[in-house]
Design a protein around this motif. Sequence first.
Motif, PDB file in Angstrom:
ATOM      1  N   ASP A 108      42.043  23.222  31.690  1.00 19.63           N
ATOM      2  CA  ASP A 108      41.799  22.268  33.159  1.00 19.63           C
ATOM      3  C   ASP A 108      40.859  21.454  33.050  1.00 19.63           C
ATOM      4  O   ASP A 108      40.166  20.819  31.717  1.00 19.63           O
ATOM      5  CB  ASP A 108      41.349  23.586  33.750  1.00 19.63           C
ATOM      6  CG  ASP A 108      41.785  23.227  35.300  1.00 19.63           C
ATOM      7  OD1 ASP A 108      41.932  22.007  35.793  1.00 19.63           O
ATOM      8  OD2 ASP A 108      41.836  24.167  36.139  1.00 19.63           O
ATOM      9  N   ARG A 145      38.290  18.962  38.491  1.00 15.29           N
ATOM     10  CA  ARG A 145      38.871  20.238  39.442  1.00 15.29           C
ATOM     11  C   ARG A 145      37.653  21.045  39.809  1.00 15.29           C
ATOM     12  O   ARG A 145      37.742  21.603  40.724  1.00 15.29           O
ATOM     13  CB  ARG A 145      40.021  20.693  38.886  1.00 15.29           C
ATOM     14  CG  ARG A 145      40.759  21.568  40.020  1.00 15.29           C
ATOM     15  CD  ARG A 145      42.303  21.558  39.620  1.00 15.29           C
ATOM     16  NE  ARG A 145      42.584  22.702  38.659  1.00 15.29           N
ATOM     17  CZ  ARG A 145      42.938  23.896  39.076  1.00 15.29           C
ATOM     18  NH1 ARG A 145      43.215  24.185  40.261  1.00 15.29           N
ATOM     19  NH2 ARG A 145      43.338  24.718  38.066  1.00 15.29           N
ATOM     20  N   ASN A 154      46.815  12.223  27.222  1.00 14.47           N
ATOM     21  CA  ASN A 154      47.688  12.135  28.547  1.00 14.47           C
ATOM     22  C   ASN A 154      49.022  12.270  28.538  1.00 14.47           C
ATOM     23  O   ASN A 154      49.777  12.913  29.011  1.00 14.47           O
ATOM     24  CB  ASN A 154      47.529  10.757  28.900  1.00 14.47           C
ATOM     25  CG  ASN A 154      48.011  10.502  30.773  1.00 14.47           C
ATOM     26  OD1 ASN A 154      47.598  11.349  31.413  1.00 14.47           O
ATOM     27  ND2 ASN A 154      48.698   9.451  30.934  1.00 14.47           N
ATOM     28  N   LEU A 188      49.370  16.003  28.047  1.00 15.05           N
ATOM     29  CA  LEU A 188      49.283  16.807  29.106  1.00 15.05           C
ATOM     30  C   LEU A 188      50.157  16.307  30.241  1.00 15.05           C
ATOM     31  O   LEU A 188      50.102  16.608  31.300  1.00 15.05           O
ATOM     32  CB  LEU A 188      47.662  16.530  29.711  1.00 15.05           C
ATOM     33  CG  LEU A 188      46.607  17.363  28.689  1.00 15.05           C
ATOM     34  CD1 LEU A 188      45.235  17.268  29.364  1.00 15.05           C
ATOM     35  CD2 LEU A 188      47.005  18.649  28.388  1.00 15.05           C
ATOM     36  N   GLU A 189      51.303  15.434  30.057  1.00 14.60           N
ATOM     37  CA  GLU A 189      52.414  15.019  30.864  1.00 14.60           C
ATOM     38  C   GLU A 189      51.586  14.196  32.071  1.00 14.60           C
ATOM     39  O   GLU A 189      51.868  14.553  33.293  1.00 14.60           O
ATOM     40  CB  GLU A 189      53.072  16.230  31.437  1.00 14.60           C
ATOM     41  CG  GLU A 189      53.697  17.007  30.183  1.00 14.60           C
ATOM     42  CD  GLU A 189      54.548  18.307  30.737  1.00 14.60           C
ATOM     43  OE1 GLU A 189      54.368  18.713  32.032  1.00 14.60           O
ATOM     44  OE2 GLU A 189      55.494  18.708  30.022  1.00 14.60           O
ATOM     45  N   LYS A 235      48.118  14.224  33.252  1.00 18.07           N
ATOM     46  CA  LYS A 235      47.309  14.604  33.959  1.00 18.07           C
ATOM     47  C   LYS A 235      46.024  13.795  33.931  1.00 18.07           C
ATOM     48  O   LYS A 235      45.181  13.954  34.813  1.00 18.07           O
ATOM     49  CB  LYS A 235      46.925  16.010  33.835  1.00 18.07           C
ATOM     50  CG  LYS A 235      48.054  17.172  33.932  1.00 18.07           C
ATOM     51  CD  LYS A 235      47.585  18.539  33.731  1.00 18.07           C
ATOM     52  CE  LYS A 235      49.064  19.426  34.118  1.00 18.07           C
ATOM     53  NZ  LYS A 235      48.843  20.819  33.806  1.00 18.07           N
TER      54      LYS A 235
END
Length: 324
Positions: free
Chosen positions: A167, A171, A237, A240-241, A243
Amino acid sequence: MHRCRPTFLGIGSLRCGSTWLYQVLKCHPDIKLSDRKEMYFFFMPDMLRHDLDWYEAHFAPQDGGEPRPVRGEISPGYGRLKSWQVNRIAKLLPDLRLILTLRHPIGRVWSQALLEFGYLRGKDVQKISSLNFLRQVERARNRLSSDYCRTIQIWSNAFGRDALHIDLFERLQDDPQSYVTGILRHIGAATPWAVPANFINSKVHATTNLVRQRRDIPEVVRWYIADRWLEPTERLNEMLEGKVSNWVDEMREIRGRTRVSWRILGEVNRTMLSVPERLAYEAYHALFDLRLWFRWRQFQKSYISNSRGTINRLSCASDRNSRA
């Protein structure tokens, strides 16, 4: 005394809210966290001084009752471990769930530099030159903590990608409840569970609270970090597709502001100024890793069954009850 192995580890990264997370998870009724937040046991100096019984005792119930279903510790330095070390942890504790929080490289590196100069060394950060900050960026402790792709690959190869929960620090800042809920689901703690109100808008062990002097990041240091970590962040990146696309865009913009003098200073720092410390680090850890390797051999003889590949002594009380 009941002996219980951990069910999860927080493995990194430094300056990514791990102390805040530790304090929050301690409040959850399903979770038993080590009294010491950063155990730094596996392939760290404490592994030379203590055995697995000592480590396991930190997760046992103090009242002698049944152990909590979820047990663990948070040591951000684990993200810097080598693959052979992580592979051995996986053989010992193959079912571990792993937590990794990532922060924008510029913010993370700068926070760590301020902490080490202003808090750990007690220096006035306003008097630290930009060159000294650049040298700090290249220290192995900082480089390895920023190499997110390396950490993800090593731990995923050992435990499987599904064992690793990734994560973002952003966030945690923007939606702490959602951030914690995702972690609770991953480690097997009951949800829904509300983060205590006193943690929602609070910071724990924040750099601004630990370092007395305020220091904004110099433009050349910001550029250097962006230049140094842009390509690894682009690979992250992709991993993590998309993100962290905003990180990539920002770092590309910053790197585009380069000056000839910055470029020369950066090359001098990487190829000359940082080399002696890097060599000293590698020489030290060559000997240190050898000691750790022999220590693990001792653990294998005492705790790990060669015939079954399972743990002889490091077992949870509930495991013993189920066998009975």
